[in-house]
Design a protein around this motif. Structure first.
Motif, mmCIF file in Angstrom:
data_model
loop_
_atom_site.group_PDB
_atom_site.id
_atom_site.type_symbol
_atom_site.label_atom_id
_atom_site.label_comp_id
_atom_site.label_asym_id
_atom_site.label_seq_id
_atom_site.Cartn_x
_atom_site.Cartn_y
_atom_site.Cartn_z
ATOM 1 N N GLY B 16 -58.694 1.286 47.362
ATOM 2 C CA GLY B 16 -58.706 2.646 47.889
ATOM 3 C C GLY B 16 -57.335 3.191 48.257
ATOM 4 N N GLN B 17 -56.349 2.301 48.384
ATOM 5 C CA GLN B 17 -54.996 2.774 48.687
ATOM 6 C C GLN B 17 -54.374 3.404 47.454
ATOM 7 O OE1 GLN B 17 -53.121 -0.799 50.396
ATOM 8 N NE2 GLN B 17 -53.136 0.243 52.386
ATOM 9 N N SER B 18 -53.342 4.202 47.677
ATOM 10 C CA SER B 18 -52.637 4.832 46.566
ATOM 11 C C SER B 18 -51.202 4.343 46.531
ATOM 12 C CB SER B 18 -52.658 6.356 46.719
ATOM 13 O OG SER B 18 -51.996 6.742 47.903
ATOM 14 N N MET B 19 -50.613 4.430 45.360
ATOM 15 C CA MET B 19 -49.199 4.089 45.227
ATOM 16 C C MET B 19 -48.653 4.644 43.920
ATOM 17 S SD MET B 19 -48.451 0.268 43.891
ATOM 18 C CE MET B 19 -46.740 0.768 43.921
ATOM 19 N N THR B 20 -47.334 4.715 43.859
ATOM 20 C CA THR B 20 -46.648 5.205 42.660
ATOM 21 C C THR B 20 -45.668 4.159 42.174
ATOM 22 O OG1 THR B 20 -46.847 7.502 43.375
ATOM 23 C CG2 THR B 20 -45.170 6.997 41.722
ATOM 24 N N LEU B 21 -45.741 3.868 40.880
ATOM 25 C CA LEU B 21 -44.759 3.005 40.229
ATOM 26 C C LEU B 21 -43.685 3.906 39.611
ATOM 27 C CD1 LEU B 21 -47.135 0.482 38.394
ATOM 28 C CD2 LEU B 21 -46.064 0.237 40.636
ATOM 29 N N GLN B 22 -42.438 3.535 39.867
ATOM 30 C CA GLN B 22 -41.331 4.351 39.389
ATOM 31 C C GLN B 22 -40.672 3.707 38.179
ATOM 32 O OE1 GLN B 22 -40.885 7.206 40.819
ATOM 33 N NE2 GLN B 22 -41.715 7.005 42.896
ATOM 34 N N CYS B 23 -40.201 4.537 37.279
ATOM 35 C CA CYS B 23 -39.502 4.055 36.080
ATOM 36 C C CYS B 23 -38.373 5.015 35.754
ATOM 37 C CB CYS B 23 -40.468 3.960 34.913
ATOM 38 S SG CYS B 23 -39.684 3.504 33.349
ATOM 39 N N ALA B 24 -37.215 4.462 35.433
ATOM 40 C CA ALA B 24 -36.080 5.277 35.016
ATOM 41 C C ALA B 24 -35.362 4.586 33.872
ATOM 42 C CB ALA B 24 -35.118 5.505 36.188
ATOM 43 N N GLN B 25 -34.896 5.390 32.905
ATOM 44 C CA GLN B 25 -34.119 4.843 31.782
ATOM 45 C C GLN B 25 -32.816 5.625 31.642
ATOM 46 O OE1 GLN B 25 -33.664 6.612 28.641
ATOM 47 N NE2 GLN B 25 -35.127 8.294 28.924
ATOM 48 N N ASP B 26 -31.784 4.892 31.228
ATOM 49 C CA ASP B 26 -30.459 5.516 31.121
ATOM 50 C C ASP B 26 -29.961 5.522 29.689
ATOM 51 O OD1 ASP B 26 -28.556 2.625 32.429
ATOM 52 O OD2 ASP B 26 -29.877 2.868 30.694
ATOM 53 N N MET B 27 -30.888 5.530 28.720
ATOM 54 C CA MET B 27 -30.510 5.460 27.306
ATOM 55 C C MET B 27 -30.672 6.793 26.601
ATOM 56 S SD MET B 27 -32.199 1.741 26.554
ATOM 57 C CE MET B 27 -33.669 2.145 27.472
ATOM 58 N N ASN B 28 -30.993 7.835 27.373
ATOM 59 C CA ASN B 28 -31.151 9.182 26.817
ATOM 60 C C ASN B 28 -32.292 9.263 25.795
ATOM 61 O OD1 ASN B 28 -30.301 11.902 26.970
ATOM 62 N ND2 ASN B 28 -29.210 11.718 25.029
ATOM 63 N N HIS B 29 -33.322 8.416 26.003
ATOM 64 C CA HIS B 29 -34.479 8.450 25.105
ATOM 65 C C HIS B 29 -35.405 9.595 25.483
ATOM 66 C CE1 HIS B 29 -34.081 3.875 24.139
ATOM 67 N NE2 HIS B 29 -33.197 4.617 23.493
ATOM 68 N N ASN B 30 -36.030 10.188 24.460
ATOM 69 C CA ASN B 30 -36.988 11.258 24.721
ATOM 70 C C ASN B 30 -38.348 10.736 25.172
ATOM 71 O OD1 ASN B 30 -35.398 13.561 24.145
ATOM 72 N ND2 ASN B 30 -35.646 13.184 21.948
ATOM 73 N N SER B 31 -38.806 9.668 24.528
ATOM 74 C CA SER B 31 -40.176 9.201 24.752
ATOM 75 C C SER B 31 -40.221 8.043 25.729
ATOM 76 C CB SER B 31 -40.808 8.752 23.424
ATOM 77 O OG SER B 31 -40.834 9.817 22.512
ATOM 78 N N MET B 32 -41.213 8.096 26.609
ATOM 79 C CA MET B 32 -41.415 7.024 27.581
ATOM 80 C C MET B 32 -42.891 6.685 27.663
ATOM 81 S SD MET B 32 -38.715 8.082 30.576
ATOM 82 C CE MET B 32 -38.795 6.466 31.392
ATOM 83 N N TYR B 33 -43.185 5.418 28.086
ATOM 84 C CA TYR B 33 -44.536 4.881 28.014
ATOM 85 C C TYR B 33 -44.839 4.024 29.241
ATOM 86 C CZ TYR B 33 -43.734 6.034 23.130
ATOM 87 O OH TYR B 33 -43.436 6.704 21.971
ATOM 88 N N TRP B 34 -46.127 3.992 29.595
ATOM 89 C CA TRP B 34 -46.628 3.032 30.565
ATOM 90 C C TRP B 34 -47.702 2.177 29.897
ATOM 91 C CZ3 TRP B 34 -44.829 1.311 34.961
ATOM 92 C CH2 TRP B 34 -43.973 2.116 35.723
ATOM 93 N N TYR B 35 -47.499 0.860 29.978
ATOM 94 C CA TYR B 35 -48.462 -0.109 29.481
ATOM 95 C C TYR B 35 -48.929 -0.982 30.641
ATOM 96 C CZ TYR B 35 -47.086 0.554 24.532
ATOM 97 O OH TYR B 35 -46.847 1.053 23.266
#
Lengths: 112, 114
Positions: B16-35
């Motif tokens: 029932g708790q909530s949370m946010t997973l953070q992701c950052a990339q420094d390669m100037n890529h357009n596309s990002m994914y969560w698996y």
């Protein structure tokens, strides 16, 4: 049925052995075939990729694709304990948005 | 050359708790994914973002939301965590090399929901 099937192992071999890792797939639209290596508690990293059928060699690693049989392989020559990891095959049909479809991974242990 | 950075590395939540997973990339890529990665299931796509300002559902989107904050950052939110969401979560960004989709992955975020 999964689009990509991969034997989970574990596969245990002695140091110096030739290792063969394989995947089968059902989607004939796949054109790009990749192998990722994942060490324990790390993210997957790309080993190599091939386009369509044929072989590609990179050092001790050879990737092979047989599109007629929908079967891909990764061979590791002169295996080392440092090769112990999970190997994931991945494939895609094009450079489209949905990226890659992964196999479930084969865990390899190379015994010194 | 940090590549793809994920935080936190480990998290334990109660149902029932909530949370946010953070992701950052420094390669100037357009596309990002969560698996998410579960034993015997391989990597399954939750959400992806083809470019800044766009997001699309993947194979297993239920129970998750995403935000593409800018070109660098792509976050994954669990609004009401469930034990079935216990997994290892990987963020990735994509480059296209000789026509092939090449994904660079982060180190993963290991989430346990009690």
């Amino acid at each position: 049925q999964k689009e990509v099937e991969q034997d989970p192992g574990p596969l245990s071999v002695p140091e110096g052995a030739i290792v063969s890792l394989n995947c089968t797939y059902s989607n004939s639209a796949f054109q790009y075939f990749m192998w990722y290596r994942q060490y324990s508690r790390k993210g997957p990293e790309l080993l190599m990729y091939t386009y369509s059928s044929g072989n590609k060699e990179d050092g001790r690693f050879t990737a092979q694709v047989d599109k007629s049989s929908k079967y891909i392989s990764l061979f590791i020559r002169d295996s080392q304990p440092s090769d112990s990891a999970t190997y994931l095959c991945a494939m895609s049909g094009d450079t489209g948005r949905r990226a890659l479809t992964f196999g479930s991974g084969t865990r390899l242990q190379v015994q010194p | 050359n940090a590549g793809v950075t994920q935080t936190p590395k480990f998290q334990v939540l109660k149902t029932g708790q909530s949370m946010t997973l953070q992701c950052a990339q420094d390669m100037n890529h357009n596309s990002m994914y969560w698996y998410r990665q579960d034993p015997g299931m391989g990597l399954r796509l939750i959400y992806y973002s083809a470019s800044e300002g766009t997001t699309d559902k993947g194979e297993v989107p239920n129970g998750y939301n995403v935000s593409r904050l800018n070109k660098r950052e792509f976050s994954l939110r669990l609004e009401s965590a469930a034990p079935s969401q216990t997994s290892v979560y990987f963020c990735a960004s994509k480059a296209v090399s000789s026509g092939a989709n090449v994904l660079t992955f982060g180190a993963g975020s290991r989430l346990t929901v009690l």
